[in-house]
Write an enzyme that holds these catalytic residues in place. Sequence first.
Site, PDB file in Angstrom:
ATOM      1  CE  LYS A 174      -1.907  -1.761   3.607  1.00 17.09           C
ATOM      2  NZ  LYS A 174      -2.568  -1.912   4.794  1.00 17.09           N
ATOM      3  CB  THR A 207      -7.095   7.690   7.181  1.00 20.37           C
ATOM      4  OG1 THR A 207      -5.924   8.215   8.201  1.00 20.37           O
ATOM      5  CG2 THR A 207      -7.076   8.779   6.273  1.00 20.37           C
ATOM      6  N   GLY A 209      -8.574   2.898  10.467  1.00 24.29           N
ATOM      7  CA  GLY A 209      -9.043   1.816  10.020  1.00 24.29           C
ATOM      8  C   GLY A 209      -8.751   1.242   8.618  1.00 24.29           C
ATOM      9  CB  THR A 210      -7.089   3.049   5.847  1.00 24.55           C
ATOM     10  OG1 THR A 210      -7.405   4.443   6.378  1.00 24.55           O
ATOM     11  CG2 THR A 210      -6.896   2.983   4.395  1.00 24.55           C
ATOM     12  N   GLY A 211      -6.574   0.264   6.920  1.00 25.36           N
ATOM     13  CA  GLY A 211      -5.617  -1.230   6.639  1.00 25.36           C
ATOM     14  C   GLY A 211      -6.675  -2.380   6.803  1.00 25.36           C
ATOM     15  CB  CYS A 212      -8.937  -3.080   9.580  1.00 21.00           C
ATOM     16  SG  CYS A 212      -7.839  -3.065  11.101  1.00 21.00           S
TER      17      CYS A 212
END
Length: 263
Positions: A174, A207, A209-212
């Site tokens: 990412k 932003t 929690g973007t990865g989850c």
Amino acid sequence: MVFKALTIAGSDNSGGAGIQADLKVFSAFRVYGMSAVTSVTVQNSFGVIKSHPVSPDIVYSQIETVAQDIPVDSVKIGMLQSAGNVEAVTQALVDFNLKNIVLDTVIASKNGTLLLDRNAFDIFIKKLIPLADIITPNRDEAEIITGIKIKEIKDMKKAAEEIGKMGAKTVVIKGGHVETGSNVVDVIYNKKEFIPLQYPRVDTPHTHGTGCTFSSAIASCLARQMETVKAIRLARAYVQGAIENSLQTGRGTGSLNHFWTVM
């Protein structure tokens, strides 16, 4: 037909990340969500204050009781925190022949709190990464895993290749933390080719929690029997909309809007 996904992750009592976010995403994709809680965190919009890991035998048992009863179409793995939990999850994936595994490399929170114990790094790399169908590290996580300093897209590709050598079938680096101008560039590597994903950079602090959200969206798409690259593309488009419609939930960093659309 009922599509079913299992999230193995930590609890975020503020609702923006972890198990809570994953189950919201599953619902947005019309996937039946199940969970195995690995850690209880104490956090709000200012970040993680502290966390307490669930014992490995309880983590294993949660996965076992689901897998022995309900067919699991995909698995999302997030925060594991302890070496014992990495061991337990690795063993459960093998014992119950779980497939479509999406591994989100949750190592540290945005405020710097360590979410994976240092003594767990080695087993995480040697035992869990090889079981991943898709792994989704950001720049910082990819640097920790590979030791490669990432400053530009060519470095992302180099890190993706290195993680591929560790056994992950498909790697998504990412690019949100990489300086690429007005656009964010993510890199997919499937051991055959590099596939760039490019989206406008959104000017918002919200932003959390973007990865989850990204990894659970991929798991949702895999549960719905989508091909790997298509699943990643659709998940990334969903995350873009969730960021563009993000929510100011508290006085700090707000969360993505998981229900900006329902698939």
